[in-house]
Design a protein around this motif. Sequence first.
Motif, PDB file in Angstrom:
ATOM      1  N   PHE A 192      22.751  33.921  23.082  1.00  0.00           N
ATOM      2  CA  PHE A 192      21.542  34.433  22.516  1.00  0.00           C
ATOM      3  C   PHE A 192      20.427  34.127  23.522  1.00  0.00           C
ATOM      4  CE2 PHE A 192      24.091  34.075  18.599  1.00  0.00           C
ATOM      5  CZ  PHE A 192      23.781  35.437  18.301  1.00  0.00           C
ATOM      6  N   TRP A 193      19.590  35.285  23.728  1.00  0.00           N
ATOM      7  CA  TRP A 193      18.435  35.120  24.538  1.00  0.00           C
ATOM      8  C   TRP A 193      17.067  35.449  23.629  1.00  0.00           C
ATOM      9  CZ3 TRP A 193      21.662  38.826  27.697  1.00  0.00           C
ATOM     10  CH2 TRP A 193      22.798  37.990  28.470  1.00  0.00           C
ATOM     11  N   SER A 194      17.327  36.487  22.739  1.00  0.00           N
ATOM     12  CA  SER A 194      15.975  36.947  21.854  1.00  0.00           C
ATOM     13  C   SER A 194      14.873  37.095  22.810  1.00  0.00           C
ATOM     14  CB  SER A 194      15.591  35.805  20.944  1.00  0.00           C
ATOM     15  OG  SER A 194      16.624  35.400  20.096  1.00  0.00           O
ATOM     16  N   HIS A 195      14.773  37.654  24.000  1.00  0.00           N
ATOM     17  CA  HIS A 195      14.138  37.933  24.618  1.00  0.00           C
ATOM     18  C   HIS A 195      13.092  39.265  24.461  1.00  0.00           C
ATOM     19  CE1 HIS A 195      12.355  37.355  29.000  1.00  0.00           C
ATOM     20  NE2 HIS A 195      12.007  38.441  28.779  1.00  0.00           N
ATOM     21  N   SER A 211      27.930  39.151  24.534  1.00  0.00           N
ATOM     22  CA  SER A 211      29.197  38.520  23.966  1.00  0.00           C
ATOM     23  C   SER A 211      30.411  39.399  25.029  1.00  0.00           C
ATOM     24  CB  SER A 211      29.468  39.204  22.798  1.00  0.00           C
ATOM     25  OG  SER A 211      29.417  40.550  22.355  1.00  0.00           O
ATOM     26  N   ILE A 256      19.137  40.807  22.583  1.00  0.00           N
ATOM     27  CA  ILE A 256      19.479  39.877  21.827  1.00  0.00           C
ATOM     28  C   ILE A 256      20.353  38.680  22.602  1.00  0.00           C
ATOM     29  CG2 ILE A 256      20.646  39.369  19.861  1.00  0.00           C
ATOM     30  CD1 ILE A 256      19.743  42.540  18.721  1.00  0.00           C
ATOM     31  N   MET A 301      29.007  34.277  21.578  1.00  0.00           N
ATOM     32  CA  MET A 301      28.098  34.987  21.959  1.00  0.00           C
ATOM     33  C   MET A 301      26.865  34.068  22.577  1.00  0.00           C
ATOM     34  SD  MET A 301      26.177  38.212  19.771  1.00  0.00           S
ATOM     35  CE  MET A 301      24.745  38.839  20.696  1.00  0.00           C
ATOM     36  N   HIS A 345      23.707  42.873  24.102  1.00  0.00           N
ATOM     37  CA  HIS A 345      23.163  43.608  22.876  1.00  0.00           C
ATOM     38  C   HIS A 345      21.705  43.552  22.801  1.00  0.00           C
ATOM     39  CE1 HIS A 345      27.247  42.212  20.411  1.00  0.00           C
ATOM     40  NE2 HIS A 345      27.279  41.905  21.712  1.00  0.00           N
ATOM     41  N   THR A 349      15.715  36.118  31.527  1.00  0.00           N
ATOM     42  CA  THR A 349      15.797  35.389  29.815  1.00  0.00           C
ATOM     43  C   THR A 349      16.031  33.933  30.171  1.00  0.00           C
ATOM     44  OG1 THR A 349      18.170  35.522  29.726  1.00  0.00           O
ATOM     45  CG2 THR A 349      16.838  37.344  29.181  1.00  0.00           C
ATOM     46  N   GLN A 350      15.990  33.300  29.046  1.00  0.00           N
ATOM     47  CA  GLN A 350      16.564  31.720  28.992  1.00  0.00           C
ATOM     48  C   GLN A 350      17.850  31.671  29.450  1.00  0.00           C
ATOM     49  OE1 GLN A 350      14.951  31.031  25.270  1.00  0.00           O
ATOM     50  NE2 GLN A 350      16.628  31.897  24.145  1.00  0.00           N
ATOM     51  N   VAL A 351      18.166  30.469  29.701  1.00  0.00           N
ATOM     52  CA  VAL A 351      19.799  30.175  29.819  1.00  0.00           C
ATOM     53  C   VAL A 351      20.175  29.595  28.573  1.00  0.00           C
ATOM     54  CG1 VAL A 351      21.478  29.053  31.183  1.00  0.00           C
ATOM     55  CG2 VAL A 351      19.217  29.565  32.278  1.00  0.00           C
ATOM     56  N   ASP A 352      21.154  30.213  27.851  1.00  0.00           N
ATOM     57  CA  ASP A 352      21.801  29.632  26.725  1.00  0.00           C
ATOM     58  C   ASP A 352      23.070  29.016  27.038  1.00  0.00           C
ATOM     59  OD1 ASP A 352      22.325  29.175  24.135  1.00  0.00           O
ATOM     60  OD2 ASP A 352      22.622  31.146  23.246  1.00  0.00           O
ATOM     61  N   HIS A 353      23.243  27.886  26.337  1.00  0.00           N
ATOM     62  CA  HIS A 353      24.528  27.267  26.395  1.00  0.00           C
ATOM     63  C   HIS A 353      24.912  27.094  24.847  1.00  0.00           C
ATOM     64  CE1 HIS A 353      23.942  25.948  30.327  1.00  0.00           C
ATOM     65  NE2 HIS A 353      22.856  25.843  30.027  1.00  0.00           N
ATOM     66  N   PRO A 354      25.599  28.149  24.186  1.00  0.00           N
ATOM     67  CA  PRO A 354      25.612  28.466  22.946  1.00  0.00           C
ATOM     68  C   PRO A 354      26.512  27.195  22.253  1.00  0.00           C
ATOM     69  CG  PRO A 354      26.819  30.017  24.031  1.00  0.00           C
ATOM     70  CD  PRO A 354      26.147  29.159  24.824  1.00  0.00           C
TER      71      PRO A 354
END
Lengths: 192, 198
Positions: free
Chosen positions: A72-75, A30, A27, A70, A174, A60-65
């Motif tokens: 999120f990758w949702s991989h 954090s 997911i 937290m 997570h 996974t993708q790189v997230d810049h939230p």
Amino acid sequence: MNSHTHELHYSPTCAVMAEVHIIGQIIGASGFPQHSLFCKWGVHTGGAWKLLSGVVEGQTQVDHPQNDDMAFWSHPIDMHFATKGLQGWPKLHLQVWHQDTFGRNELYGYSFLHIPSTPGTHSLLSPTWRPLGTWQEQICQMFVGGGPQLKSSSLIYGGSDRYRLQTVAMGQVHLQLTVILRNFERYGVECS
Amino acid sequence: MASGPSVFLLNVSGQIESAEFPEFDDLYCKYSFVYGHDWAPTSGVEEGISQITSKSQGGKQALVWNFPIEITFKSTNPFGWPQIVISVYGPDAFGNDVVRGYGAVHLPFTPGRHARTIPMFVPESSSRLQRFTSWFMGRRPEFTDPKVVAQGEGREVTRVRSQGCVTVSFNVVTKDLKKLGYNTGSGDFPNATTMSQP
């Protein structure tokens, strides 16, 4: 009533082997100092395990939230194993990396977890750690960034050489994983 | 020969309940399903597009869609278990529809009622020049096919920004999964540790 309970239809490729499906998502993460993060992951199994379908490693993708508590990758993860024994039950190992605004990557944490042996859906938290290095390296890291990394990923999921390391806690990853088992009852193996 | 079942069925009904996007308003969503080769839908609707909803007037500022989902799949193998892919769109300052989030989650595995909160994200431009042109042209990057968010391969080149979430509820009924020898456990989270929500 059940004349056919012992004549279940098994797929011909693995007529007698027990099967494990691992399906779910990494997911996100954090609790890290920065949250522009990505994750490299892999699954390690013992010799008695055979991958029937799916991929066992990825990134996974790189997230810049937007809000900085937290990433999120949702991989998605989807694996199908056949096994002759319980030894070498699958382990998932994770490496969390931080990507700064210049696109430079630095290691933020290592972690591993055993795939749960209970069938069902599991929400999991995997705490991470990183190697600390010597005090000279730590001072250098304060100014330059970067930091020590492990040469071999087997240290992440193996316990035999860990005593040489000094580490420090980082954030947590997570996950939500569902484990589906097949034919374990046939061999009297009780997983739940 | 006594012939047992050769396929199992997964029946899912539910709804895309609502969304939280603090920065955006007047949003609609699309949904579709991504599933493996062994899977096939037997009845129901494979994709849909919701109404445009505005934020409630009260303090909660909820975006409610209350949009129905009903589908039945058949398969012989849990590999490639279906995922629902949701994408959210809304107008930008010029009134053009732009994407406000993509997200995906596996359909629940066990019979019963389940709620899922799906974190949403949008792809980002990979270079400063692209960022400038997309700002100048008023077009932000999108996935040509939203179904890529349900795939694990090739994501290392993707840069995203996560923002907002969508809440979906599911009612799941399965048939013959046990008879085919599959043990999915029972109950939603047998040993759940609490998941912190953003």
